[in-house]
Motif scaffolding. Structure first.
Motif, PDB file in Angstrom:
ATOM      1  N   MET A   1       0.840  -1.164   0.000  1.00 19.03           N
ATOM      2  CA  MET A   1       0.000   0.000   0.000  1.00 19.03           C
ATOM      3  C   MET A   1       0.890   1.235   0.000  1.00 19.03           C
ATOM      4  SD  MET A   1      -2.419   1.541   2.833  1.00 19.03           S
ATOM      5  CE  MET A   1      -0.923   2.232   3.463  1.00 19.03           C
ATOM      6  N   ALA A   2       0.890   1.958  -1.100  1.00 15.65           N
ATOM      7  CA  ALA A   2       1.787   3.086  -1.249  1.00 15.65           C
ATOM      8  C   ALA A   2       1.138   4.420  -0.914  1.00 15.65           C
ATOM      9  CB  ALA A   2       2.332   3.121  -2.680  1.00 15.65           C
ATOM     10  N   GLU A   3      -0.178   4.542  -1.073  1.00 16.82           N
ATOM     11  CA  GLU A   3      -0.820   5.836  -0.861  1.00 16.82           C
ATOM     12  C   GLU A   3      -1.131   6.065   0.620  1.00 16.82           C
ATOM     13  OE1 GLU A   3      -4.115   2.949  -1.182  1.00 16.82           O
ATOM     14  OE2 GLU A   3      -2.367   3.251  -2.426  1.00 16.82           O
ATOM     15  N   ARG A   4      -1.244   7.341   0.959  1.00 18.34           N
ATOM     16  CA  ARG A   4      -1.582   7.712   2.334  1.00 18.34           C
ATOM     17  C   ARG A   4      -3.062   7.437   2.595  1.00 18.34           C
ATOM     18  NH1 ARG A   4       1.506  11.269   5.394  1.00 18.34           N
ATOM     19  NH2 ARG A   4       3.524  11.677   4.489  1.00 18.34           N
ATOM     20  N   GLN A   5      -3.378   7.174   3.834  1.00 18.83           N
ATOM     21  CA  GLN A   5      -4.755   6.903   4.239  1.00 18.83           C
ATOM     22  C   GLN A   5      -5.140   7.777   5.432  1.00 18.83           C
ATOM     23  OE1 GLN A   5      -4.371   2.643   4.912  1.00 18.83           O
ATOM     24  NE2 GLN A   5      -5.457   2.265   3.003  1.00 18.83           N
ATOM     25  N   THR A   6      -4.723   9.029   5.397  1.00 17.51           N
ATOM     26  CA  THR A   6      -4.920   9.916   6.538  1.00 17.51           C
ATOM     27  C   THR A   6      -6.390  10.094   6.893  1.00 17.51           C
ATOM     28  OG1 THR A   6      -2.893  11.075   5.927  1.00 17.51           O
ATOM     29  CG2 THR A   6      -4.369  12.194   7.464  1.00 17.51           C
ATOM     30  N   VAL A   7      -7.240  10.293   5.905  1.00 14.07           N
ATOM     31  CA  VAL A   7      -8.655  10.542   6.190  1.00 14.07           C
ATOM     32  C   VAL A   7      -9.313   9.308   6.803  1.00 14.07           C
ATOM     33  CG1 VAL A   7     -10.902  11.063   5.148  1.00 14.07           C
ATOM     34  CG2 VAL A   7      -8.885  12.355   4.451  1.00 14.07           C
ATOM     35  N   ILE A   8      -9.110   8.135   6.202  1.00 18.19           N
ATOM     36  CA  ILE A   8      -9.780   6.953   6.752  1.00 18.19           C
ATOM     37  C   ILE A   8      -9.170   6.524   8.086  1.00 18.19           C
ATOM     38  CG2 ILE A   8     -10.714   6.148   4.575  1.00 18.19           C
ATOM     39  CD1 ILE A   8      -8.509   4.061   4.447  1.00 18.19           C
TER      40      ILE A   8
ATOM     41  N   LYS B   1      -5.668  -4.881   2.283  1.00 18.99           N
ATOM     42  CA  LYS B   1      -6.048  -6.297   2.190  1.00 18.99           C
ATOM     43  C   LYS B   1      -4.869  -7.207   1.868  1.00 18.99           C
ATOM     44  CE  LYS B   1      -7.776  -5.694  -2.451  1.00 18.99           C
ATOM     45  NZ  LYS B   1      -8.786  -4.855  -2.973  1.00 18.99           N
ATOM     46  N   GLY B   2      -3.946  -6.753   1.047  1.00 21.75           N
ATOM     47  CA  GLY B   2      -2.789  -7.592   0.728  1.00 21.75           C
ATOM     48  C   GLY B   2      -1.934  -7.854   1.954  1.00 21.75           C
ATOM     49  N   ARG B   3      -1.721  -6.830   2.752  1.00 20.67           N
ATOM     50  CA  ARG B   3      -0.919  -6.987   3.963  1.00 20.67           C
ATOM     51  C   ARG B   3      -1.681  -7.794   5.010  1.00 20.67           C
ATOM     52  NH1 ARG B   3       0.182  -4.614   8.449  1.00 20.67           N
ATOM     53  NH2 ARG B   3      -1.339  -2.950   8.224  1.00 20.67           N
ATOM     54  N   VAL B   4      -2.987  -7.588   5.098  1.00 26.06           N
ATOM     55  CA  VAL B   4      -3.793  -8.330   6.067  1.00 26.06           C
ATOM     56  C   VAL B   4      -3.734  -9.825   5.768  1.00 26.06           C
ATOM     57  CG1 VAL B   4      -6.162  -8.750   6.870  1.00 26.06           C
ATOM     58  CG2 VAL B   4      -5.332  -6.403   6.621  1.00 26.06           C
ATOM     59  N   VAL B   5      -3.779 -10.181   4.494  1.00 22.47           N
ATOM     60  CA  VAL B   5      -3.747 -11.588   4.100  1.00 22.47           C
ATOM     61  C   VAL B   5      -2.333 -12.161   4.204  1.00 22.47           C
ATOM     62  CG1 VAL B   5      -4.050 -13.158   2.136  1.00 22.47           C
ATOM     63  CG2 VAL B   5      -5.768 -11.412   2.622  1.00 22.47           C
ATOM     64  N   GLY B   6      -1.325 -11.386   3.789  1.00 18.08           N
ATOM     65  CA  GLY B   6       0.015 -11.943   3.653  1.00 18.08           C
ATOM     66  C   GLY B   6       0.952 -11.777   4.826  1.00 18.08           C
ATOM     67  N   GLN B   7       0.739 -10.768   5.677  1.00 18.24           N
ATOM     68  CA  GLN B   7       1.694 -10.502   6.756  1.00 18.24           C
ATOM     69  C   GLN B   7       1.319 -11.280   8.003  1.00 18.24           C
ATOM     70  OE1 GLN B   7       2.215  -6.360   7.733  1.00 18.24           O
ATOM     71  NE2 GLN B   7       3.408  -6.819   9.558  1.00 18.24           N
ATOM     72  N   SER B   8       2.258 -12.040   8.513  1.00 17.79           N
ATOM     73  CA  SER B   8       2.038 -12.844   9.708  1.00 17.79           C
ATOM     74  C   SER B   8       1.571 -11.968  10.877  1.00 17.79           C
ATOM     75  CB  SER B   8       3.352 -13.546  10.081  1.00 17.79           C
ATOM     76  OG  SER B   8       3.215 -14.246  11.284  1.00 17.79           O
TER      77      SER B   8
END
Length: 186
Positions: free
Chosen positions: A1-8, A77-84
């Motif tokens: 995930m490269a973009e910022r997510q400041t608002v959410i 979602k990619g990190r949630v699925v792939g990162q231990s």
């Protein structure tokens, strides 16, 4: 995930902070202060009016938190699925969020039961007096427990959110993704 997510992220965190802080203030400040009201038949009324005024703000805070949380999961979602460790934290946090929502809704329903006859004498908004009618006394006893369950659940969510923040450090992402990478030469 490269973009910022400041608002959410802000929606997620500010919604949860308001939910936690409002619930804690209500348990300590509002319900506690209701015991100081001179007329015992006004104590429940003061507490139920205060909670009723907070309810729409609390509902908005919960909605903002939920929208922010869902958007964060979708964006990561990619990190949630792939990162231990990340998936487990997310699942536990989701289950606790649903539990906190349920406890909050049930607490509101018990408060509404009290609001019907808010002139019943009481020691405080959550402490019945001997002359408190049985139905109101039962609701008060439940609210006395629920008033602490909500800050405990939402406080735990804050801790899990801090843990998720730590999981997003570059060193943690790399460490968490290494076990899922295929090993060369096997």
């Amino acid at each position: 995930m490269a973009e910022r997510q400041t608002v959410i992220r802000s929606m997620h965190d500010l919604g949860l902070a308001a939910w936690f802080g409002g619930s804690l203030f209500g348990a300590v400040g509002l319900n506690g202060a209701s015991a100081a009201v001179a007329d015992p038949s006004d104590r429940t009324h003061v507490a139920t009016v205060g909670w009723a005024k907070w309810a729409p703000v609390n509902a908005a805070a919960i909605a903002v938190h939920a929208v922010g949380g869902i958007a964060l999961i979708a964006g990561n979602k990619g990190r949630v699925v792939g990162q231990s460790g990340t998936r487990g934290n997310t699942l536990v946090k989701g289950a606790l969020t649903l539990a906190a929502m349920g406890v909050t809704a049930y607490s509101g329903s018990q408060g509404a039961r009290l609001g019907k006859d808010s002139k019943a004498p009481a020691n405080s908004g959550v402490d019945p007096a001997p002359e408190t009618p049985a139905e109101q006394a039962k609701a008060m006893k439940q609210l006395k427990l629920l008033q602490w369950a909500i800050p405990v659940l939402t406080g735990t969510l804050l801790v899990l959110g801090a843990q998720q923040g730590e999981q997003q450090k570059a060193s943690e992402v790399v460490k968490g993704l290494l076990p899922s990478l295929p090993t060369l030469g096997r």
